[in-house]
Write a protein that holds these residues in place. Structure first.
Motif, PDB file in Angstrom:
ATOM      1  N   UNK A  81       0.856  -1.182   0.000  1.00 53.39           N
ATOM      2  CA  UNK A  81       0.000   0.000   0.000  1.00 53.39           C
ATOM      3  C   UNK A  81       0.897   1.238   0.000  1.00 53.39           C
ATOM      4  N   UNK A  82       0.676   2.115  -0.970  1.00 53.38           N
ATOM      5  CA  UNK A  82       1.472   3.329  -1.087  1.00 53.38           C
ATOM      6  C   UNK A  82       0.803   4.473  -0.344  1.00 53.38           C
ATOM      7  N   UNK A  83       1.586   5.233   0.389  1.00 55.31           N
ATOM      8  CA  UNK A  83       1.095   6.472   0.983  1.00 55.31           C
ATOM      9  C   UNK A  83       1.335   7.540  -0.080  1.00 55.31           C
ATOM     10  N   UNK A  84       0.258   7.942  -0.733  1.00 59.63           N
ATOM     11  CA  UNK A  84       0.338   8.732  -1.952  1.00 59.63           C
ATOM     12  C   UNK A  84      -0.721   9.825  -1.907  1.00 59.63           C
ATOM     13  N   UNK A  85      -0.352  11.018  -2.319  1.00 52.76           N
ATOM     14  CA  UNK A  85      -1.282  12.157  -2.259  1.00 52.76           C
ATOM     15  C   UNK A  85      -2.552  11.933  -3.072  1.00 52.76           C
ATOM     16  N   UNK A 109       2.723  -0.091 -10.285  1.00 53.88           N
ATOM     17  CA  UNK A 109       2.184  -1.322 -10.882  1.00 53.88           C
ATOM     18  C   UNK A 109       2.146  -2.466  -9.881  1.00 53.88           C
ATOM     19  N   UNK A 110       3.119  -2.517  -8.983  1.00 57.76           N
ATOM     20  CA  UNK A 110       3.179  -3.583  -7.982  1.00 57.76           C
ATOM     21  C   UNK A 110       2.196  -3.347  -6.829  1.00 57.76           C
ATOM     22  N   UNK A 111       1.826  -2.097  -6.613  1.00 54.43           N
ATOM     23  CA  UNK A 111       1.000  -1.737  -5.452  1.00 54.43           C
ATOM     24  C   UNK A 111      -0.390  -2.353  -5.517  1.00 54.43           C
ATOM     25  N   UNK A 112      -0.903  -2.693  -4.328  1.00 55.21           N
ATOM     26  CA  UNK A 112      -2.262  -3.204  -4.182  1.00 55.21           C
ATOM     27  C   UNK A 112      -3.249  -2.114  -3.807  1.00 55.21           C
ATOM     28  N   UNK A 113      -2.749  -0.909  -3.514  1.00 55.84           N
ATOM     29  CA  UNK A 113      -3.630   0.191  -3.155  1.00 55.84           C
ATOM     30  C   UNK A 113      -2.830   1.436  -2.806  1.00 55.84           C
ATOM     31  N   UNK A 114      -3.558   2.550  -2.673  1.00 55.30           N
ATOM     32  CA  UNK A 114      -2.950   3.830  -2.304  1.00 55.30           C
ATOM     33  C   UNK A 114      -3.831   4.503  -1.262  1.00 55.30           C
ATOM     34  N   UNK A 115      -3.177   5.094  -0.284  1.00 51.14           N
ATOM     35  CA  UNK A 115      -3.872   5.851   0.762  1.00 51.14           C
ATOM     36  C   UNK A 115      -3.244   7.240   0.834  1.00 51.14           C
ATOM     37  N   UNK A 116      -4.090   8.262   0.972  1.00 52.44           N
ATOM     38  CA  UNK A 116      -3.613   9.620   1.217  1.00 52.44           C
ATOM     39  C   UNK A 116      -3.881   9.949   2.681  1.00 52.44           C
ATOM     40  N   UNK A 135      11.206  12.144  -2.460  1.00 48.65           N
ATOM     41  CA  UNK A 135      10.673  13.494  -2.654  1.00 48.65           C
ATOM     42  C   UNK A 135       9.838  13.670  -3.925  1.00 48.65           C
ATOM     43  N   UNK A 136      10.037  12.811  -4.916  1.00 51.83           N
ATOM     44  CA  UNK A 136       9.289  12.944  -6.172  1.00 51.83           C
ATOM     45  C   UNK A 136       8.217  11.871  -6.333  1.00 51.83           C
ATOM     46  N   UNK A 137       7.997  11.077  -5.288  1.00 46.98           N
ATOM     47  CA  UNK A 137       6.960  10.061  -5.369  1.00 46.98           C
ATOM     48  C   UNK A 137       7.523   8.711  -5.772  1.00 46.98           C
ATOM     49  N   UNK A 141       3.321  -0.747   3.997  1.00 43.63           N
ATOM     50  CA  UNK A 141       3.012   0.623   3.603  1.00 43.63           C
ATOM     51  C   UNK A 141       4.332   1.285   3.218  1.00 43.63           C
ATOM     52  N   UNK A 142       4.293   2.165   2.212  1.00 42.64           N
ATOM     53  CA  UNK A 142       5.524   2.794   1.738  1.00 42.64           C
ATOM     54  C   UNK A 142       5.361   4.306   1.631  1.00 42.64           C
ATOM     55  N   UNK A 143       6.362   5.005   2.167  1.00 41.90           N
ATOM     56  CA  UNK A 143       6.498   6.446   1.957  1.00 41.90           C
ATOM     57  C   UNK A 143       7.593   6.606   0.914  1.00 41.90           C
ATOM     58  N   UNK A 144       7.272   7.195  -0.205  1.00 40.63           N
ATOM     59  CA  UNK A 144       8.239   7.341  -1.291  1.00 40.63           C
ATOM     60  C   UNK A 144       9.229   8.463  -1.039  1.00 40.63           C
TER      61      UNK A 144
END
Length: 157
Positions: A71-75, A116-123, A107-109, A102-105
């Motif tokens: 799960x990506x922590x994504x805006x 493509x590998x992610x199962x989801x994104x949360x902001x 500075x550029x994301x 969960x992953x925090x990327x």
């Protein structure tokens, strides 16, 4: 189940580290939690944004096992309040997975490979926070989520 938070770079601020350690210690009562830091890239001045994202993405993907839920922590991810997030955690725990990552990327994301590998994104918010502060906010929200699931008085409704 184990919850892992992957983050690029270390936190230099001692006050933030103290608070992160406080919530990590509190989480031990509920679940196995790991904070894994991926070292900052060296010599990034010579890299384009995409090259930096790709190199960081490769480092992230090396830490992810095939059976992990990523799960990506994504805006641009799904937003939810703390109660909904606790339900989100419960759903994953009920699914029988071994590791929720969960992953925090950087500075550029994230690179396209990571998306493509992610199962989801949360902001966490529509606002932008420093990567170091996001660690604290996320770990606190994990703790809050588990206190909600256990019906403990930390979260006020």
């Amino acid at each position: 189940m184990t919850i892992t938070l992957l983050a690029i770079g270390k936190t230099d601020d001692k006050a933030l580290n103290t608070l992160i350690d406080t919530y990590k210690a509190r989480l031990k009562h509920y679940i196995k939690f790991e904070l894994e830091l991926i070292p900052d890239l060296k010599k990034v001045k010579n890299l384009s944004e995409n090259e930096q994202k790709q190199k960081e993405g490769d480092l992230i993907l090396k830490k992810v096992m095939p059976a992990d839920v990523l799960i990506l922590l994504d805006e641009n991810g799904k937003t939810m309040d703390s109660v909904a997030f606790s339900g989100y955690l419960q759903k994953h725990m009920n699914s029988g997975i071994k590791r929720l990552v969960f992953v925090i990327g950087g500075p550029y994301g994230f690179s396209q490979d990571v998306y493509q590998k992610a199962n989801g994104k949360i902001a966490l918010s529509k606002m932008t926070f420093s990567h170091q502060m996001v660690r604290l906010f996320f770990i606190e929200q994990l703790y809050r989520g588990f206190t909600i699931l256990k019906n403990e008085p930390y979260h006020h409704r």
